[in-house]
Design an enzyme around this catalytic site. Sequence first.
Site, mmCIF file in Angstrom:
data_model
loop_
_atom_site.group_PDB
_atom_site.id
_atom_site.type_symbol
_atom_site.label_atom_id
_atom_site.label_comp_id
_atom_site.label_asym_id
_atom_site.label_seq_id
_atom_site.Cartn_x
_atom_site.Cartn_y
_atom_site.Cartn_z
ATOM 1 N N GLU A 1 5.837 25.443 29.182
ATOM 2 C CA GLU A 1 5.857 25.336 27.711
ATOM 3 C C GLU A 1 4.485 25.776 27.182
ATOM 4 O O GLU A 1 4.373 26.399 26.144
ATOM 5 C CB GLU A 1 6.146 23.897 27.278
ATOM 6 C CG GLU A 1 6.103 23.719 25.768
ATOM 7 C CD GLU A 1 6.719 22.415 25.291
ATOM 8 O OE1 GLU A 1 7.739 21.981 25.880
ATOM 9 O OE2 GLU A 1 6.177 21.831 24.340
ATOM 10 N N ARG B 1 11.600 25.334 21.177
ATOM 11 C CA ARG B 1 10.189 25.695 21.370
ATOM 12 C C ARG B 1 9.923 27.207 21.286
ATOM 13 O O ARG B 1 9.049 27.739 21.974
ATOM 14 C CB ARG B 1 9.668 25.173 22.714
ATOM 15 C CG ARG B 1 9.710 23.685 22.862
ATOM 16 C CD ARG B 1 8.775 22.952 21.923
ATOM 17 N NE ARG B 1 9.019 21.534 22.046
ATOM 18 C CZ ARG B 1 9.930 20.870 21.319
ATOM 19 N NH1 ARG B 1 10.631 21.482 20.371
ATOM 20 N NH2 ARG B 1 10.133 19.589 21.512
ATOM 21 N N SER C 1 3.010 18.640 26.856
ATOM 22 C CA SER C 1 3.931 18.927 27.972
ATOM 23 C C SER C 1 3.634 20.306 28.550
ATOM 24 O O SER C 1 3.552 21.286 27.806
ATOM 25 C CB SER C 1 5.377 18.901 27.483
ATOM 26 O OG SER C 1 5.689 17.592 27.085
HETATM 27 P P1 FAD Z 1 -2.283 27.061 19.682
HETATM 28 O O1 FAD Z 1 -2.195 26.221 20.901
HETATM 29 O O2 FAD Z 1 -3.623 27.430 19.202
HETATM 30 O O3 FAD Z 1 -1.423 28.364 19.903
HETATM 31 C C1 FAD Z 1 -0.100 28.272 20.408
HETATM 32 C C2 FAD Z 1 0.602 29.597 20.110
HETATM 33 O O4 FAD Z 1 0.802 29.674 18.710
HETATM 34 C C3 FAD Z 1 -0.226 30.825 20.526
HETATM 35 O O5 FAD Z 1 0.613 31.819 21.067
HETATM 36 C C4 FAD Z 1 -0.813 31.329 19.213
HETATM 37 O O6 FAD Z 1 -0.954 32.728 19.223
HETATM 38 C C5 FAD Z 1 0.271 30.900 18.224
HETATM 39 N N1 FAD Z 1 -0.281 30.638 16.904
HETATM 40 C C6 FAD Z 1 -1.129 29.647 16.522
HETATM 41 N N2 FAD Z 1 -1.391 29.758 15.209
HETATM 42 C C7 FAD Z 1 -0.714 30.841 14.761
HETATM 43 C C8 FAD Z 1 -0.582 31.493 13.500
HETATM 44 N N3 FAD Z 1 -1.213 31.052 12.404
HETATM 45 N N4 FAD Z 1 0.215 32.584 13.435
HETATM 46 C C9 FAD Z 1 0.863 33.059 14.521
HETATM 47 N N5 FAD Z 1 0.772 32.496 15.725
HETATM 48 C C10 FAD Z 1 -0.003 31.399 15.848
HETATM 49 N N6 FAD Z 1 4.233 20.126 21.069
HETATM 50 C C11 FAD Z 1 5.486 19.793 20.672
HETATM 51 O O7 FAD Z 1 6.280 20.671 20.313
HETATM 52 N N7 FAD Z 1 5.887 18.490 20.655
HETATM 53 C C12 FAD Z 1 5.063 17.473 21.015
HETATM 54 O O8 FAD Z 1 5.467 16.321 20.959
HETATM 55 C C13 FAD Z 1 3.732 17.794 21.425
HETATM 56 N N8 FAD Z 1 2.875 16.834 21.794
HETATM 57 C C14 FAD Z 1 1.602 17.170 22.167
HETATM 58 C C15 FAD Z 1 0.709 16.150 22.528
HETATM 59 C C16 FAD Z 1 -0.588 16.463 22.889
HETATM 60 C C17 FAD Z 1 -1.528 15.359 23.259
HETATM 61 C C18 FAD Z 1 -1.018 17.814 22.893
HETATM 62 C C19 FAD Z 1 -2.430 18.165 23.258
HETATM 63 C C20 FAD Z 1 -0.140 18.835 22.566
HETATM 64 C C21 FAD Z 1 1.183 18.523 22.199
HETATM 65 N N9 FAD Z 1 2.095 19.533 21.838
HETATM 66 C C22 FAD Z 1 3.360 19.176 21.439
HETATM 67 C C23 FAD Z 1 1.719 20.967 21.947
HETATM 68 C C24 FAD Z 1 1.082 21.582 20.693
HETATM 69 O O9 FAD Z 1 0.433 20.602 19.902
HETATM 70 C C25 FAD Z 1 2.099 22.340 19.846
HETATM 71 O O10 FAD Z 1 2.720 23.375 20.581
HETATM 72 C C26 FAD Z 1 1.454 22.957 18.597
HETATM 73 O O11 FAD Z 1 2.464 23.412 17.725
HETATM 74 C C27 FAD Z 1 0.499 24.119 18.891
HETATM 75 O O12 FAD Z 1 -0.233 24.406 17.695
HETATM 76 P P2 FAD Z 1 -1.719 24.993 17.776
HETATM 77 O O13 FAD Z 1 -2.187 25.238 16.401
HETATM 78 O O14 FAD Z 1 -2.574 24.122 18.604
HETATM 79 O O15 FAD Z 1 -1.432 26.377 18.495
#
Ligand code: FAD
Length: 301
Positions: free
Chosen positions: A294, A174, A224
């Site tokens: 996380e 992660r 999580s």
């Molecule tokens: P954001 O939440 O918007 O940002 C997260 C971080 O990424 C921030 O620090 C942001 O600055 C950075 N970021 C975002 N986009 C960029 C970019 N283009 N360049 C640089 N930095 C960037 N995660 C898992 O790993 N496994 C799972 O099974 C999982 N299941 C989930 C289930 C649910 C119902 C939910 C709501 C979430 C889950 N997640 C899971 C968490 C989440 O979906 C992941 O961590 C996902 O990768 C975050 O992506 P995001 O675009 O929403 O990032």
Amino acid sequence: MRHIAEKLTAAGIGKVWLDEPLANHTTWRIGGPADLLIQPKDKASLLYAVQLIHRHNIPWSVIGRGSNLLVRDGGIRGAVFKVAEGLSHCEFKGEEVCVGAGYSMIRLTVEAGKHGLTGLEFAGGIPGSVGGAVYMNAGAHGSDLSRIIKEAEVLFEDGETKVLTNEELKFRYRTSLLQEKKGIVLEAVLQLRKGDRKAISAALASNKDRRRQTQPLQLPCAGSVFRNPPGDHAGRLIEAAGLKGYTYGGAQISEIHANFIVNRGGALATDVLTLMEHVRTVVKETFGVDLHPEVLVVGEG
Ligand code: FAD
């Protein structure tokens, strides 16, 4: 900030908001306002906006689809770049796919399946963007992004754009280089393999079913909350400590999955932070295990 917003709007770079509540941009539906929120319509607009913000010495940060973020109630000062629909090209070439950082991971898994390509099934229910998945090295079902990513194009703070290889992205559980060195992921190239369409869609459906049965998907959440400690599961420890259903304000430790905190309506970031602190204290006292978040906590209290 208003004159910067006007300049960006006049340049037609995409969507621009002043004092926009980030609750509208996170899956938890929680978060105070960003002074300036910018959702560029394409890569050139993003580069233009980053340069302008840089020239005015305005602090900046980046969000994707807000699915791993707890934005504190005071919001985020400066500019926030939302990398979403605008940067969402997706091109399949043989067994590779070149995809924009704003593209939805869930959609990508479906598209890969349609092209008969295997490797992405693990990501079926991860509701973030490709950029967020690179930043977090998102994973599930025993796999993660580091297993399939070939390279990513990143715009760094000094204005330089670089293509980094899998190794250079320094993936671990992660986490990635982006958590040490500030940058914006612009696009990624994933290396998939030819597979059997039916087997791929069966794996996607089974992963989806498992999530439906084990996760509280009908309420706003951010997946999580804590990382799994080595050799154990945060959810198992929280449940064994008797904390399922524990509520503070509008936030509740899910009855369905103890490592999820759900927003039961009107939850504040402080409600979630209070619950998180309570969980850490009780799990430490009961099992001697330190839990680490996380979800990423950002912004001002
Ligand atoms: P954001 O939440 O918007 O940002 C997260 C971080 O990424 C921030 O620090 C942001 O600055 C950075 N970021 C975002 N986009 C960029 C970019 N283009 N360049 C640089 N930095 C960037 N995660 C898992 O790993 N496994 C799972 O099974 C999982 N299941 C989930 C289930 C649910 C119902 C939910 C709501 C979430 C889950 N997640 C899971 C968490 C989440 O979906 C992941 O961590 C996902 O990768 C975050 O992506 P995001 O675009 O929403 O990032």
